[in-house]
Write a protein that holds these residues in place. Sequence first.
Motif: not given
Length: 454
Positions: A32-38, A79-84, A310-317
């Motif tokens: 579970t901790a290996a995944e995030d919102f992204g 997080s959307v890109y593995g930051r945590a 639970r789909h990918p979220h390739p967000w850019l800020n």
Amino acid sequence: MEMQGEPRHAGMLAGFPAVAGSLDAAPEAPATAAEDFGHLISRRPLAVLRPGSAHDVAAAVRWAARHRMPLAARGQGHSVYGRAQVEGGLVVDMSSLGAVRAVEPDRVVVDAGATWQSVLDATLPHRLTPPVLTDYLGLSVGGTISAGGIGGMTFRRGFQSCNVIELEVVTGSGDLVTCSTMRHPELFDAVRAGLGQFGIITRAVLPLVPAPEQIRLHTLTYRDAPTMTADQRRLLTMDGIDYLEGAIRPHSSGWQHVIEVAVGLPGDGGVPAGLSDDQAQAESADMSYLDLFRRLSQLENQLRSTGAWRHPHPWLNSFLPDSTTDAVIVELLRTLDPLELGEYGRILVYPFLPAHARTPLLRLPEDDVAFLVNLVRFPKNDPSLANDLVEANRVVYDRVRAAGGRSYPVSAVALTQADWKDHFGPAWPAVLDAKDRFDPRHLLSPGQEMFPPR
């Protein structure tokens, strides 16, 4: 200490200190901790600690430092890109430290794992609110302070990281320190918008301001982006406005440009005069202060019901200077396929005043006015498309930098250490010094890929 499950590598966890919380090495916890919102990056930790106190966090960090094991704090996993995330190391699940400790006339004391929704639920009965709230209240207090934290009140009151009285922090050496502008100010300045690199926030003391019971939300529609941003600049200087945002959304005609303006009631609640919106399409709605911030919860429920959450979220800020914002947005709209954003996607466009930011590591454009420009994508569930959009994010990121902008570094874009050095600019020497001082083994938040381990 409660040990859950059978560790995959029990020997590596030998000698882990006794804690009030629990250490979970059962396969499902690290998975579970290996995944995030992204849902773009996956890094599997060795185990997950759910601390029962800040002392558990400190003990875990000291143990990790002795064993040179990388460690990352995880709030709500947004997080959307593995930051945590951390491969083969330890994830500290801060959601177990989620209490609102005390609500006082001018402040609230809250554990870092608490969500902003729980904070607001505790303060609104006293007709009080934190000065700045994120649009989505399901984020953790510690997580947004570590990133910056922006919302519809930022134009008036700065970022969430600027509205902090005091923090309790566990440094990368395992020291539990209380810091503020008066006590250990170097640590206070490092952890706010420090992206988890210098310490783990375990508790926060936040200011409170009066909250209106009712607000009137005006939705104004525009023919194009430059007309919309011109009115946002006007609204920045007008009194009586409590909330200001903007968005560009896919529409049957191509793009729809809107500004949302909220004013507190009682009062006339009217739309400010002299704006250039299409008045025939203007809409107004009265609602409670809480309902203003619950709107995204409704979208979340809808996305969860369809599985799209639970789909990918390739967000850019990103943050853009006023002088180049219009040109960058117009170019984005020219080259961006609305289908890439998805049915629920949009480009967020928020104006703010960088002078209101009092967080040294929050890197912002140098113009007097700046704009947050976010690509909020909900594409179809296609990993190949998601990877293509991450690559496209790099093109936009480089365009933003060339236009004098800065990344808001909670994005789905890979950054090298050279990128980080460019991002922090003249603050980079202070970043290096703070890393060596507060996380000498370079163990914290490796998912940011800012520093190699030692």
